[in-house]
Enzyme design. Structure first.
Site, mmCIF file in Angstrom:
data_model
loop_
_atom_site.group_PDB
_atom_site.id
_atom_site.type_symbol
_atom_site.label_atom_id
_atom_site.label_comp_id
_atom_site.label_asym_id
_atom_site.label_seq_id
_atom_site.Cartn_x
_atom_site.Cartn_y
_atom_site.Cartn_z
ATOM 1 N N GLU A 294 -36.949 6.328 42.904
ATOM 2 C CA GLU A 294 -38.206 6.817 42.254
ATOM 3 C C GLU A 294 -38.046 7.747 41.031
ATOM 4 O O GLU A 294 -37.137 8.069 40.813
ATOM 5 C CB GLU A 294 -39.237 7.725 43.515
ATOM 6 C CG GLU A 294 -39.308 6.935 44.670
ATOM 7 C CD GLU A 294 -40.508 5.803 44.491
ATOM 8 O OE1 GLU A 294 -40.684 5.235 43.385
ATOM 9 O OE2 GLU A 294 -41.274 5.775 45.323
ATOM 10 N N HIS B 202 -40.088 2.519 39.306
ATOM 11 C CA HIS B 202 -38.715 2.697 40.123
ATOM 12 C C HIS B 202 -38.218 1.107 40.325
ATOM 13 O O HIS B 202 -38.733 0.044 40.236
ATOM 14 C CB HIS B 202 -39.232 3.162 41.725
ATOM 15 C CG HIS B 202 -39.699 2.082 42.596
ATOM 16 N ND1 HIS B 202 -40.861 2.600 43.497
ATOM 17 C CD2 HIS B 202 -39.959 0.601 42.692
ATOM 18 C CE1 HIS B 202 -41.174 1.476 44.339
ATOM 19 N NE2 HIS B 202 -40.788 0.290 43.771
ATOM 20 N N ASP C 181 -32.273 -1.763 49.624
ATOM 21 C CA ASP C 181 -32.892 -0.625 50.077
ATOM 22 C C ASP C 181 -33.488 -1.071 51.596
ATOM 23 O O ASP C 181 -33.867 -2.174 51.721
ATOM 24 C CB ASP C 181 -34.127 -0.252 49.267
ATOM 25 C CG ASP C 181 -34.955 -1.016 48.538
ATOM 26 O OD1 ASP C 181 -34.930 -2.287 48.976
ATOM 27 O OD2 ASP C 181 -35.790 -0.512 47.872
ATOM 28 N N ASN D 169 -44.420 2.617 38.973
ATOM 29 C CA ASN D 169 -43.909 4.033 38.403
ATOM 30 C C ASN D 169 -42.626 3.808 37.779
ATOM 31 O O ASN D 169 -42.083 4.692 37.404
ATOM 32 C CB ASN D 169 -43.870 4.905 39.468
ATOM 33 C CG ASN D 169 -42.982 4.484 40.588
ATOM 34 O OD1 ASN D 169 -42.548 3.516 40.598
ATOM 35 N ND2 ASN D 169 -43.140 5.212 41.664
HETATM 36 P P1 PGA Z 1 -43.664 -5.809 44.239
HETATM 37 O O1 PGA Z 1 -42.700 -4.646 44.205
HETATM 38 O O2 PGA Z 1 -42.625 -6.768 44.086
HETATM 39 O O3 PGA Z 1 -44.126 -5.971 45.617
HETATM 40 O O4 PGA Z 1 -44.635 -5.401 43.114
HETATM 41 C C1 PGA Z 1 -41.601 -4.297 43.252
HETATM 42 C C2 PGA Z 1 -41.301 -2.985 43.721
HETATM 43 O O5 PGA Z 1 -41.658 -2.056 44.142
HETATM 44 O O6 PGA Z 1 -39.871 -3.140 43.420
#
Ligand code: PGA
Length: 266
Positions: free
Chosen positions: A143, A138, A67, A136
């Protein structure tokens, strides 16, 4: 799902990195799916170490990132292209022309999404996809409420994700609320997926992903449908799993099986 519970974040990074190293050493022109965020950083450090010690070469590797923020070009310090250059590509022998990140500065983001999908297909598809997970649930920027069959597209970020990522932006700095992300359908087509999570703040998402119902409420739960999904987590991220002891038992049996297979005569 193969659920691997390890003692800490360092062990998670090492285990995850070894999967990528083995993949590339088996197939030097592997197509890797890569991720950003805090969690993959330690894994990238392991890959850099291995590359510098000549234990793996990225010369023929192609990569696709999950992404990118819509509205940031690759020179912006918070763009995921910039992150990948800083955290991995600048330190290994990969040809940057073979590294792809969705274009956050695309004039026509809708066309850019289609082109990104085509590029992945033309490469022969992703061999191993690295994933983190949001609190959450995702994966990528898919999302909650994302279609479980979604393809690369423009997605609106939730307030929670924007807040979680605000730490990377200076106060008052423009922070995008839109992204281009591979879809869940895109991710599910990778031949193997490796999801890493560490820390207690991921424990709810990990429980919902591994032991909850498959639902767009927890997009990562779609990985229950993947035939080769490996979830590598530390004890803290595993702390809300009901069947943690079972997963540890299965993993120790798996290791015995792997050992047995490795010792079989050819
Ligand atoms: P993080 O993010 O590794 O910074 O916790 C993971 C994500 O949001 O996919």
């Amino acid at each position: 799902m193969q659920i691997v519970i390890l003692k800490d974040a360092a062990a998670v990074a090492e285990y995850g990195a070894q999967i990528f190293i083995d993949q590339i050493n088996r197939k030097s022109d592997s197509v890797l799916g890569l991720a950003t965020g805090s969690t993959p950083v330690a894994l990238y450090q392991e890959l850099i170490k291995a590359n510098q010690a000549n234990k793996v070469s990225f010369k023929q590797v192609t990569s696709f990132n999950l992404d990118e923020y819509l509205g940031l070009d690759g020179d912006h310090a918070q763009s995921y292209r910039f992150f990948m250059n800083e955290q991995l590509f600048n330190h290994v022998d990969i040809d940057k022309n073979n590294t792809f990140v969705p274009p956050g500065d695309a004039q026509n983001p809708i066309t850019a999404c289609k082109m990104y999908e085509n590029k992945i297909s033309q490469s022969g598809g992703v061999d191993v996809q690295l994933l983190g997970i949001g609190r959450n649930g995702h994966i990528g920027f898919n999302e909650p409420s994302s279609s479980l069959a979604s393809r690369t597209r423009v997605k609106t970020l939730t307030k929670e994700t924007v807040e979680d990522n605000a730490r990377f932006f200076a106060e008052g700095e423009f922070q995008p609320h839109l992204s281009i992300t591979m879809g869940i359908g895109t991710i599910l087509e990778a031949k193997k997926v490796v999801l890493l999570a560490t820390g207690e703040n991921k424990a709810d998402a990990i429980r919902d992903m591994c032991e909850g119902a498959v639902s767009a409420v927890c997009p990562a739960s779609a990985l229950q449908f993947h035939q080769d999904a490996v979830v590598v987590i530390d004890e803290a991220a595993a702390s809300k799993l009901v069947n943690a002891e079972l997963y540890k038992h299965i993993e120790s049996e798996n290791q015995k099986l792997q050992q047995y297979l490795a010792e079989l005569p050819n």
